[in-house]
Design a protein around this motif. Sequence first.
Motif, PDB file in Angstrom:
ATOM      1  N   LEU A   1      -6.930  -2.048  -7.173  1.00 54.40           N
ATOM      2  CA  LEU A   1      -6.194  -2.671  -6.083  1.00 54.40           C
ATOM      3  C   LEU A   1      -4.694  -2.681  -6.359  1.00 54.40           C
ATOM      4  CD1 LEU A   1      -8.459  -5.727  -5.156  1.00 54.40           C
ATOM      5  CD2 LEU A   1      -8.452  -3.422  -4.202  1.00 54.40           C
ATOM      6  N   THR A   2      -3.922  -2.197  -5.385  1.00 56.17           N
ATOM      7  CA  THR A   2      -2.468  -2.190  -5.465  1.00 56.17           C
ATOM      8  C   THR A   2      -1.930  -3.294  -4.548  1.00 56.17           C
ATOM      9  OG1 THR A   2      -2.256  -0.697  -3.585  1.00 56.17           O
ATOM     10  CG2 THR A   2      -2.488   0.327  -5.773  1.00 56.17           C
ATOM     11  N   ASP A   3      -0.612  -3.432  -4.503  1.00 56.91           N
ATOM     12  CA  ASP A   3      -0.003  -4.401  -3.588  1.00 56.91           C
ATOM     13  C   ASP A   3      -0.359  -4.069  -2.138  1.00 56.91           C
ATOM     14  OD1 ASP A   3       1.113  -5.746  -5.713  1.00 56.91           O
ATOM     15  OD2 ASP A   3       3.111  -4.871  -5.476  1.00 56.91           O
ATOM     16  N   ALA A   4      -0.448  -2.778  -1.823  1.00 53.06           N
ATOM     17  CA  ALA A   4      -0.810  -2.357  -0.458  1.00 53.06           C
ATOM     18  C   ALA A   4      -2.228  -2.824  -0.111  1.00 53.06           C
ATOM     19  CB  ALA A   4      -0.690  -0.842  -0.316  1.00 53.06           C
ATOM     20  N   HIS A   5      -3.154  -2.687  -1.062  1.00 49.44           N
ATOM     21  CA  HIS A   5      -4.525  -3.170  -0.843  1.00 49.44           C
ATOM     22  C   HIS A   5      -4.514  -4.682  -0.616  1.00 49.44           C
ATOM     23  CE1 HIS A   5      -5.565   0.572  -3.085  1.00 49.44           C
ATOM     24  NE2 HIS A   5      -6.637   0.558  -2.304  1.00 49.44           N
ATOM     25  N   MET A   6      -3.771  -5.387  -1.483  1.00 49.75           N
ATOM     26  CA  MET A   6      -3.745  -6.845  -1.413  1.00 49.75           C
ATOM     27  C   MET A   6      -3.121  -7.340  -0.110  1.00 49.75           C
ATOM     28  SD  MET A   6      -5.526  -7.881  -3.858  1.00 49.75           S
ATOM     29  CE  MET A   6      -5.299  -9.630  -3.528  1.00 49.75           C
ATOM     30  N   GLU A   7      -2.173  -6.598   0.423  1.00 44.57           N
ATOM     31  CA  GLU A   7      -1.567  -6.969   1.695  1.00 44.57           C
ATOM     32  C   GLU A   7      -2.631  -6.984   2.801  1.00 44.57           C
ATOM     33  OE1 GLU A   7       2.584  -5.932   3.845  1.00 44.57           O
ATOM     34  OE2 GLU A   7       1.350  -4.174   3.380  1.00 44.57           O
ATOM     35  N   VAL A   8      -3.477  -5.963   2.817  1.00 48.02           N
ATOM     36  CA  VAL A   8      -4.555  -5.882   3.808  1.00 48.02           C
ATOM     37  C   VAL A   8      -5.609  -6.964   3.533  1.00 48.02           C
ATOM     38  CG1 VAL A   8      -6.423  -4.430   4.733  1.00 48.02           C
ATOM     39  CG2 VAL A   8      -4.178  -3.424   4.238  1.00 48.02           C
ATOM     40  N   ILE A   9      -5.959  -7.159   2.279  1.00 48.46           N
ATOM     41  CA  ILE A   9      -6.953  -8.167   1.899  1.00 48.46           C
ATOM     42  C   ILE A   9      -6.474  -9.566   2.300  1.00 48.46           C
ATOM     43  CG2 ILE A   9      -7.942  -9.343  -0.128  1.00 48.46           C
ATOM     44  CD1 ILE A   9      -8.269  -6.460  -1.333  1.00 48.46           C
ATOM     45  N   ASN A  10      -5.218  -9.887   1.998  1.00 46.90           N
ATOM     46  CA  ASN A  10      -4.684 -11.201   2.364  1.00 46.90           C
ATOM     47  C   ASN A  10      -4.607 -11.368   3.875  1.00 46.90           C
ATOM     48  OD1 ASN A  10      -4.449 -12.183  -0.268  1.00 46.90           O
ATOM     49  ND2 ASN A  10      -2.485 -11.183  -0.545  1.00 46.90           N
ATOM     50  N   PHE A  11      -4.266 -10.286   4.575  1.00 45.18           N
ATOM     51  CA  PHE A  11      -4.259 -10.324   6.037  1.00 45.18           C
ATOM     52  C   PHE A  11      -5.668 -10.661   6.549  1.00 45.18           C
ATOM     53  CE2 PHE A  11      -5.228  -8.427  10.079  1.00 45.18           C
ATOM     54  CZ  PHE A  11      -4.229  -8.927  10.885  1.00 45.18           C
ATOM     55  N   LEU A  12      -6.673  -9.988   5.999  1.00 45.14           N
ATOM     56  CA  LEU A  12      -8.059 -10.226   6.418  1.00 45.14           C
ATOM     57  C   LEU A  12      -8.488 -11.672   6.171  1.00 45.14           C
ATOM     58  CD1 LEU A  12      -9.986  -7.042   5.305  1.00 45.14           C
ATOM     59  CD2 LEU A  12     -10.030  -8.065   7.565  1.00 45.14           C
ATOM     60  N   ARG A  13      -8.097 -12.213   5.040  1.00 44.63           N
ATOM     61  CA  ARG A  13      -8.457 -13.596   4.728  1.00 44.63           C
ATOM     62  C   ARG A  13      -7.816 -14.563   5.727  1.00 44.63           C
ATOM     63  NH1 ARG A  13     -11.349 -14.824   0.644  1.00 44.63           N
ATOM     64  NH2 ARG A  13     -10.386 -16.863   0.334  1.00 44.63           N
ATOM     65  N   GLU A  14      -6.557 -14.311   6.080  1.00 48.87           N
ATOM     66  CA  GLU A  14      -5.881 -15.147   7.079  1.00 48.87           C
ATOM     67  C   GLU A  14      -6.560 -14.998   8.445  1.00 48.87           C
ATOM     68  OE1 GLU A  14      -1.721 -14.094   7.149  1.00 48.87           O
ATOM     69  OE2 GLU A  14      -1.535 -14.486   4.999  1.00 48.87           O
TER      70      GLU A  14
END
Length: 111
Positions: free
Chosen positions: A41-54
């Motif tokens: 997981l990169t920062d780009a992955h985490m951006e999408v993951i955090n978006f999904l959680r929100e």
Amino acid sequence: MASIEVGGKSIEVDEEGYLVDRSEWTSEIGAHMAELDNCELTDAHMEVINFLREYYEEYQIAPAVRVLTKAIGKKLGKDKGNSKYLYELFPYGPAKQACKYAGLPKPTGCV
């Protein structure tokens, strides 16, 4: 029920590897799930993951890929809100794979 070991703690997952109790999710658990799929997981992955959680917190549903693409485009910009970008990050299906790493249930309609 299956489980994964993260930080010396046993975490329950279903037969497809999704968390049974999403309140147990941490970024370390997400990273471990990705490692099991040979993905880092990169920062780009985490951006999408955090978006999904929100998104899940607000709507109480994991979005299907078309809805996800559109919603990301609105919030993060057109360059990220397109299928090509999301499939580069999550080749096994942006909604399905990203939701798994985000500790969310499998989106409705995903096989």
